[in-house]
Design a protein around this motif. Structure first.
Motif, PDB file in Angstrom:
ATOM      1  N   ASN A   8      -6.411  -3.816  -0.951  1.00 61.27           N
ATOM      2  CA  ASN A   8      -7.167  -4.798  -0.158  1.00 61.27           C
ATOM      3  C   ASN A   8      -7.138  -4.415   1.317  1.00 61.27           C
ATOM      4  N   ASN A   9      -7.269  -3.122   1.583  1.00 60.36           N
ATOM      5  CA  ASN A   9      -7.166  -2.563   2.922  1.00 60.36           C
ATOM      6  C   ASN A   9      -8.303  -1.554   3.102  1.00 60.36           C
ATOM      7  N   PRO A  10      -9.542  -2.042   3.339  1.00 66.23           N
ATOM      8  CA  PRO A  10     -10.691  -1.142   3.370  1.00 66.23           C
ATOM      9  C   PRO A  10     -10.704  -0.164   4.537  1.00 66.23           C
ATOM     10  N   GLY A  11      -9.866  -0.386   5.546  1.00 63.77           N
ATOM     11  CA  GLY A  11      -9.771   0.554   6.653  1.00 63.77           C
ATOM     12  C   GLY A  11      -8.646   1.553   6.476  1.00 63.77           C
ATOM     13  N   ASN A  12      -7.896   1.429   5.377  1.00 66.53           N
ATOM     14  CA  ASN A  12      -6.730   2.281   5.129  1.00 66.53           C
ATOM     15  C   ASN A  12      -5.794   2.297   6.334  1.00 66.53           C
ATOM     16  N   LEU A  13      -5.463   1.105   6.810  1.00 65.73           N
ATOM     17  CA  LEU A  13      -4.522   0.973   7.926  1.00 65.73           C
ATOM     18  C   LEU A  13      -3.129   1.363   7.453  1.00 65.73           C
ATOM     19  N   LYS A  14      -2.457   2.164   8.253  1.00 63.52           N
ATOM     20  CA  LYS A  14      -1.104   2.635   7.913  1.00 63.52           C
ATOM     21  C   LYS A  14      -0.112   1.474   7.911  1.00 63.52           C
ATOM     22  N   ILE A  24       0.992  -8.272   2.656  1.00 67.15           N
ATOM     23  CA  ILE A  24       2.075  -8.218   1.678  1.00 67.15           C
ATOM     24  C   ILE A  24       3.295  -7.701   2.452  1.00 67.15           C
ATOM     25  N   PRO A  25       4.427  -8.391   2.404  1.00 61.24           N
ATOM     26  CA  PRO A  25       5.607  -7.928   3.157  1.00 61.24           C
ATOM     27  C   PRO A  25       5.969  -6.485   2.800  1.00 61.24           C
ATOM     28  N   THR A  33       2.648   3.820   2.019  1.00 59.01           N
ATOM     29  CA  THR A  33       2.006   4.523   3.129  1.00 59.01           C
ATOM     30  C   THR A  33       1.027   3.630   3.869  1.00 59.01           C
ATOM     31  N   PHE A  34       0.275   2.825   3.127  1.00 61.30           N
ATOM     32  CA  PHE A  34      -0.748   1.972   3.720  1.00 61.30           C
ATOM     33  C   PHE A  34      -0.416   0.495   3.544  1.00 61.30           C
ATOM     34  N   GLU A  35      -0.918  -0.317   4.489  1.00 55.14           N
ATOM     35  CA  GLU A  35      -0.742  -1.763   4.400  1.00 55.14           C
ATOM     36  C   GLU A  35      -1.369  -2.273   3.105  1.00 55.14           C
TER      37      GLU A  35
END
Length: 168
Positions: A8-14, A24-25, A33-35
């Motif tokens: 659920n991170n379409p920007g692939n934020l680290k 998600i904690p 690796t990704f949020e």
């Protein structure tokens, strides 16, 4: 399923220690690796908040500057970054100078990172020069959730106007 969609991170934020809304904690993050976010809407919100921070805190407004920070040289080849920049400039926007440009650059990043089909229930095609969200409730600040009906709007109207005032 693409990794950004699964997270659920379409920007692939680290993965960071930032306390994103809907995150998600880290202790429960299964990617490492990704949020990861509770819903796609929270991940989309994080993309917008990141772009606003880039403009407000770092003065980044050109696609070149934004992508150099989003996809840094140490993690991506020069060729990959140039393709990324060209894709966004040619299909979305060349500079972040108003809310529509912000929407377009965010749409370009999310589309480049994950095909639009992966999150089509949340983001519709770029034709209207805007990104639309179906899960509006997740993007509203807590105190505004009671005031706004849950129907699709242009994402610019969803973001905190205070953030836009600082941008423009």
């Amino acid at each position: 399923m693409k990794r950004g969609t699964r997270n659920n991170n379409p920007g692939n934020l680290k993965l960071t220690t930032l306390a994103w809304r809907g995150k998600i904690p880290n202790s429960q993050n299964t990617d490492g690796t990704f949020e990861q976010f509770e819903s796609m809407a929270y991940g989309i919100r994080a993309v917008y908040r990141t772009l606003i921070t880039y403009a407000n805190k770092y003065g980044l407004r050109s696609v070149s500057d934004i992508i150099d920070r989003w996809a840094p040289p140490g993690e991506n080849s020069e060729n990959a970054r140039e393709n990324y920049k060209r894709y966004i400039r040619e299909n979305f926007a060349g500079r972040m100078s108003n809310p529509v440009d912000l929407q377009n650059i965010a749409a370009g990043i999310m589309t480049f990172e994950n095909s639009a089909d992966d999150y089509k229930n949340y983001i519709q095609p770029h034709e209207a020069q805007a990104v639309r969200i179906s899960n509006l409730e997740d993007l509203k600040p807590e105190d505004e959730k009671k005031k706004v009906p849950v129907i699709p709007f242009i994402i610019g109207a969803l973001l905190l106007w205070r953030s836009f005032k600082r941008l423009f």
